[in-house]
Design an enzyme around this catalytic site. Structure first.
Site, short mmCIF file in Angstrom:
data_model
loop_
_atom_site.label_atom_id
_atom_site.label_comp_id
_atom_site.label_asym_id
_atom_site.label_seq_id
_atom_site.Cartn_x
_atom_site.Cartn_y
_atom_site.Cartn_z
N ARG A 92 -15.28 23.26 42.85
CA ARG A 92 -14.01 22.66 43.30
C ARG A 92 -13.84 21.27 42.71
O ARG A 92 -13.22 20.39 43.31
CB ARG A 92 -13.95 22.59 44.81
CG ARG A 92 -15.11 21.84 45.45
CD ARG A 92 -14.75 21.50 46.85
NE ARG A 92 -15.90 20.98 47.57
CZ ARG A 92 -15.82 20.42 48.76
NH1 ARG A 92 -14.66 20.31 49.35
NH2 ARG A 92 -16.90 19.96 49.35
N LYS A 112 -12.30 15.98 42.77
CA LYS A 112 -13.00 16.88 43.69
C LYS A 112 -11.97 17.45 44.66
O LYS A 112 -11.27 16.69 45.33
CB LYS A 112 -14.09 16.10 44.43
CG LYS A 112 -14.90 16.92 45.41
CD LYS A 112 -16.13 16.11 45.84
CE LYS A 112 -16.88 16.77 46.99
NZ LYS A 112 -18.04 15.98 47.40
N ARG A 182 -27.27 16.26 36.99
CA ARG A 182 -28.06 16.49 38.20
C ARG A 182 -29.39 17.14 37.81
O ARG A 182 -29.49 17.74 36.73
CB ARG A 182 -27.31 17.45 39.14
CG ARG A 182 -25.89 17.00 39.46
CD ARG A 182 -25.00 18.21 39.79
NE ARG A 182 -23.60 17.82 39.89
CZ ARG A 182 -22.97 17.51 41.03
NH1 ARG A 182 -23.62 17.57 42.16
NH2 ARG A 182 -21.70 17.14 41.03
N ASP A 251 -29.18 20.04 43.34
CA ASP A 251 -27.87 19.85 42.71
C ASP A 251 -27.19 18.58 43.22
O ASP A 251 -26.18 18.15 42.67
CB ASP A 251 -26.97 21.07 42.94
CG ASP A 251 -26.89 21.47 44.41
OD1 ASP A 251 -27.94 21.78 44.98
OD2 ASP A 251 -25.78 21.47 44.97
P1 AMP Z 1 -21.98 20.90 48.02
O1 AMP Z 1 -22.56 21.47 49.26
O2 AMP Z 1 -20.68 20.18 48.23
O3 AMP Z 1 -22.96 20.08 47.25
O4 AMP Z 1 -21.59 22.14 47.09
C1 AMP Z 1 -22.49 23.14 46.71
C2 AMP Z 1 -21.79 24.09 45.77
O5 AMP Z 1 -20.71 24.76 46.43
C3 AMP Z 1 -21.17 23.45 44.55
O6 AMP Z 1 -21.32 24.35 43.48
C4 AMP Z 1 -19.72 23.29 44.92
O7 AMP Z 1 -18.87 23.23 43.81
C5 AMP Z 1 -19.49 24.56 45.72
N1 AMP Z 1 -18.39 24.42 46.69
C6 AMP Z 1 -18.37 23.68 47.81
N2 AMP Z 1 -17.19 23.81 48.44
C7 AMP Z 1 -16.41 24.64 47.71
C8 AMP Z 1 -15.09 25.18 47.83
N3 AMP Z 1 -14.31 24.86 48.85
N4 AMP Z 1 -14.67 26.00 46.84
C9 AMP Z 1 -15.44 26.33 45.81
N5 AMP Z 1 -16.69 25.87 45.65
C10 AMP Z 1 -17.18 25.03 46.57
MG MG Z 2 -23.05 19.04 45.63
#
Ligand code: AMP
Ligand code: MG
Length: 501
Positions: A92, A112, A182, A251
């Site tokens: 996203r 984002k 990362r 990540d």
């Molecule tokens: P995060 O927990 O924010 O570090 O995200 C972990 C993974 O989930 C990353 O690859 C993000 O891009 C993906 N991600 C988190 N929220 C969304 C969303 N609403 N739509 C698509 N991908 C998401």
């Molecule tokens: Mg993340």
């Protein structure tokens, strides 16, 4: 079109083809600027007059791609809560490109919440107002506290609902980072056994973050060491302000050493090494006290990806030697961390020279005291500065009975007296301590109050007031007073943070 206000030079797009998918942000119905970071815009040499208005809203909501940007979704993998996901990536988010700041540094500009990408998996690619404003607040607080961090340049409302448990107002954050490399970026290509790409990535990382190492021998081992040292220093700083990241997946750990991805993070109130706030962290893997251990674990994952580069050849001997060298770095991590932590603690205690072993015990016993009596971490340290200035009452009154810190205070005072000598007066000494012991952190109840006003009532006033307060963390003027107080214990006891999805 005044989008030429951005001086782009997109090394990631140019030098790392095959590491990303070119992509466009989604259009949204009704962009509006909820936040614009004047100070950061200045640092980036951007034209605030243009950007802090409708044109900025269109750019920061993703409706208008500025001239010179080459939006792309980055590929990365990651260990999440210990388990490996070979394909995460920007689900996203989109890197718009790199702008050259006033110091000549490349800084990533990333949207984002800008819609689905090839890495979205089941997600909708969207973000909501509350979590994006949370990222602003925590990032600005960290910056003001002198802690390396990505920062928010802007938040734009989109005018469209995003469906979570209930419909929530949508938003897009523009994030600025030294880079978005990362540990998980390395893992993505290492998991595919693509050593050439891991090398290409490592060379890129060196050029960007350790240019002095380019073309030195053992540069990949040194890269590992530098990342480990940056992370050791970073985590020590987190620990010394009571910050809990909440999702230290690989990540979410940078190569640059900046804090990234403010999801279910929080600042601790009453001191407790086991404190966990994240609603998804059932086992307490990312508890406050575990953070240095997890950082080292993450560095070990980075080391694994770099082994084929560190090894001088493919013989059994060469590989075994590389393993030994990488292990040495991983094993040194706790010492680097402990040294950085103690440096910070000594400053916070008002000490400089002196016996490290004694001071380490002094700091440890202080923390035990705070823990035993459930004293607020931030205020405990801050009131120690008052005690250095001659007034012990504010500190004593944080404890359930005034005499509780007697023995420890006597020890500390004799250390301070021996060091202070006659060089500095009490009040200068206290002032120096106040510059490293913040009065204002983004307290959880204040953050929630600000976010719910913004999200539920479109009222940004509490957010703006809180932002002003946390940007001056060491000032304890009258207007700061309401932001220094902890929430009641009952609020803190059931406080939970949620991932910003
Ligand atoms: P995060 O927990 O924010 O570090 O995200 C972990 C993974 O989930 C990353 O690859 C993000 O891009 C993906 N991600 C988190 N929220 C969304 C969303 N609403 N739509 C698509 N991908 C998401
Ligand atoms: Mg993340």
């Amino acid at each position: 079109m005044s989008a030429s206000t951005f001086r782009f030079d997109n090394t990631y797009a140019r030098d790392l083809q095959g590491f990303y998918a070119p992509w466009e942000p989604a259009s949204v119905p009704s962009p509006s600027l909820l936040f614009f970071n004047q100070e950061l815009a200045l640092e980036l040499g951007l034209d605030s007059e243009v950007l802090d208005g409708p044109e900025g809203a269109a750019i920061f909501a993703g409706n208008q791609v500025p001239e010179g940007a080459e939006p792309l979704a980055q590929a990365y993998a990651g260990h999440q809560f210990g388990g490996f996901s070979p394909q995460l990536g920007d689900g996203r988010a989109l890197l718009l490109g790199e702008v050259i700041d006033r110091l000549g540094q490349h800084r990533d500009l990333m949207l984002k919440g800008s819609g689905r990408t090839p890495f979205s998996r089941g997600g909708d690619g969207k973000a909501t107002v509350g979590p994006m404003l949370r990222e602003v607040l925590i990032g600005e607080a960290m910056h003001a506290l002198g802690i390396p961090t990505t920062r928010a340049l802007a938040v734009a409302g989109t005018g469209e609902p995003v469906y979570r448990q209930q419909p929530l107002p949508g938003a897009v954050l523009t994030r600025v980072a030294a880079s978005h490399l990362r540990v998980g970026t390395f893992e993505f290509f290492a998991a595919r056994k693509d050593t050439n790409r891991v090398r290409q990535l490592a060379d890129y990382a060196l050029a960007r973050h350790d240019p002095d190492l380019v073309e030195t021998t053992d540069q990949y081992l040194t890269l590992l060491r530098h990342v480990a040292q940056r992370q050791a220093a970073l985590i020590a700083q987190w620990m010394n302000v009571g910050f809990i990241h909440g999702v230290m997946n690989t990540d979410n750990m940078t190569i640059s050493g900046e804090t990234i991805d403010y999801g279910p993070c929080a600042f601790m109130e009453a001191y407790d090494p086991e404190a966990v706030f994240s609603s998804i962290d059932h086992g307490g893997r990312y508890a406050y006290g575990n953070q240095p251990l997890i950082a080292r674990w993450n560095i070990a994952r980075l080391a694994e990806t770099l082994l084929p580069l560190i090894a001088k050849g493919e013989s059994e001997y060469a590989v075994a030697k590389a393993v030994d060298q990488a292990t040495e770095v991983i094993d040194a991590f706790p010492e680097w961390y402990a040294a950085a932590l103690l440096r910070g603690q000594k400053e916070k205690l008002g000490l400089q020279s002196g016996d490290d072993k004694l001071d380490r015990a002094l700091a440890a016993d202080w923390l035990t005291l705070l823990h035993e009596h459930a004293v607020d971490f931030t205020l405990g340290w801050r009131r120690l500065a008052d005690a250095a200035g001659g007034d012990e009452m504010p500190l004593r009154s944080l404890f359930p009975h005034l005499q509780a810190p007697d023995a420890w205070l006597a020890r500390w005072r004799s250390r301070v007296e021996s060091e202070r000598g006659h060089a500095l007066g009490e009040s200068e000494w206290a002032e120096r301590m106040r510059r490293v012991n913040p009065a204002v952190i983004p307290r959880n109840h204040r953050v929630e109050e600000a976010l719910s006003a913004a999200s539920e009532r479109e009222d940004l006033a509490p957010f703006r007031r809180l932002l002003n307060a946390i940007r001056r963390p060491y000032d304890e003027t009258q207007d700061q007073a309401e932001y220094t107080e902890p929430a009641g214990a009952e609020v803190t006891a059931c406080y939970r943070t949620f991932c910003g999805t």
